[in-house]
Write an enzyme that holds these catalytic residues in place. Structure first.
Site, PDB file in Angstrom:
ATOM      1  N   ARG A   9       0.843  -1.197   0.000  1.00 48.93           N
ATOM      2  CA  ARG A   9       0.000   0.000   0.000  1.00 48.93           C
ATOM      3  C   ARG A   9       0.879   1.249   0.000  1.00 48.93           C
ATOM      4  NH1 ARG A   9      -3.643   2.887   4.582  1.00 48.93           N
ATOM      5  NH2 ARG A   9      -4.668   4.355   3.188  1.00 48.93           N
ATOM      6  N   HIS A  10       0.402   2.297  -0.626  1.00 50.93           N
ATOM      7  CA  HIS A  10       1.145   3.551  -0.725  1.00 50.93           C
ATOM      8  C   HIS A  10       1.368   4.198   0.640  1.00 50.93           C
ATOM      9  CE1 HIS A  10      -2.402   6.006   0.154  1.00 50.93           C
ATOM     10  NE2 HIS A  10      -3.079   5.173  -0.620  1.00 50.93           N
ATOM     11  N   ARG A  59       0.389   8.717  -5.640  1.00 52.00           N
ATOM     12  CA  ARG A  59       0.795   8.241  -4.320  1.00 52.00           C
ATOM     13  C   ARG A  59       1.334   6.820  -4.362  1.00 52.00           C
ATOM     14  NH1 ARG A  59      -4.760   8.847  -4.626  1.00 52.00           N
ATOM     15  NH2 ARG A  59      -6.131   7.134  -3.946  1.00 52.00           N
ATOM     16  N   GLU A  83      -7.174   2.741  -6.885  1.00 49.82           N
ATOM     17  CA  GLU A  83      -8.089   2.566  -5.764  1.00 49.82           C
ATOM     18  C   GLU A  83      -9.545   2.465  -6.228  1.00 49.82           C
ATOM     19  OE1 GLU A  83      -8.829   1.323  -3.138  1.00 49.82           O
ATOM     20  OE2 GLU A  83      -8.031   2.597  -1.529  1.00 49.82           O
ATOM     21  N   HIS A 145      -3.372   0.325  -3.390  1.00 49.00           N
ATOM     22  CA  HIS A 145      -4.167   1.082  -2.422  1.00 49.00           C
ATOM     23  C   HIS A 145      -4.889   0.125  -1.481  1.00 49.00           C
ATOM     24  CE1 HIS A 145      -3.584   4.551  -5.166  1.00 49.00           C
ATOM     25  NE2 HIS A 145      -3.619   3.591  -6.071  1.00 49.00           N
TER      26      HIS A 145
END
Length: 210
Positions: A9-10, A59, A83, A145
């Protein structure tokens, strides 16, 4: 020897801190998020990844690029890893969402947003497609995400939809590890790397912030 996939995940964004629904909005990492991405890169580089693929949102791409700089690998981009779309909720805080859509908030179904099944299908398909390019002992890192990763993993493991909530959310720059077994994909680690950090995500109406 088996293929493995790390779903990363970012890092943190300002909207994570403000608990705003990000969805497809292209929000950059904040200073904390950049530091988180650097730390995660130093840890994940030790696994010697073969390939890095990222969501097209900044991101996630910047998080993946931190790992790319350490490993010398280029970062491929796949829009299918972005996302879950938040429709009318994007940019709104949880309090604003609850005030405007109390019924939808409880179900976490944004007006005009993506269905969880659609997100699960596109993310799991992307992971399968890129993993198929690995050598038998290769390691793929997917930068994506919170909701996208959780839903993609659930579909990849063929979990019944009623069991998808059993997979918890992921903290910023935490990751989950999947391994291809004889009878399908299995989950080796989930939300590793940042525990016990709070989870601030678009993934559900609840957060684990203490």
């Amino acid at each position: 020897m088996s293929r493995r996939v790390v779903c990363l995940r970012h890092g943190q964004t300002l909207w994570n801190v403000e608990q705003r629904f990000q969805g497809h909005s292209d929000i950059p990492l904040d200073a904390t998020g950049v530091a988180q991405a650097t730390r995660a890169a130093s840890l994940l580089a030790a696994l010697r990844p073969s390939m890095i693929v990222s969501s097209d949102l900044q991101r996630a791409f910047d998080t993946a690029s931190a790992l790319g700089r350490v490993t010398g690998l280029s970062v491929s981009v796949d829009k299918d890893l972005r996302e879950r779309g938040g429709g009318q909720w994007e940019g709104l805080t949880r309090d604003e969402i609850f005030a405007g859509w109390p019924r939808e908030f409880a179900a976490w179904e944004a007006p005009g947003g993506e269905q969880v099944t659609d997100v699960a299908d596109r993310v799991s398909s992307s992971i399968r497609r890129w993993a198929a390019e690995l050598e038998p002992d290769g390691l793929l890192v997917i930068a994506s995400h919170g909701a996208a990763i959780r839903l993609g993993i659930a579909r990849l493991m063929n979990l019944p939809q009623e069991l998808w909530p059993a997979l918890g959310g992921l903290g910023n720059c935490s990751w989950s590890v999947l391994e291809e077994a004889r009878k399908g994909w299995r989950l080796l680690e989930h939300n590793a790397g940042t525990l016990p950090e709070p989870v601030r995500s678009d993934d559900s109406p609840e957060t684990t912030e203490k």
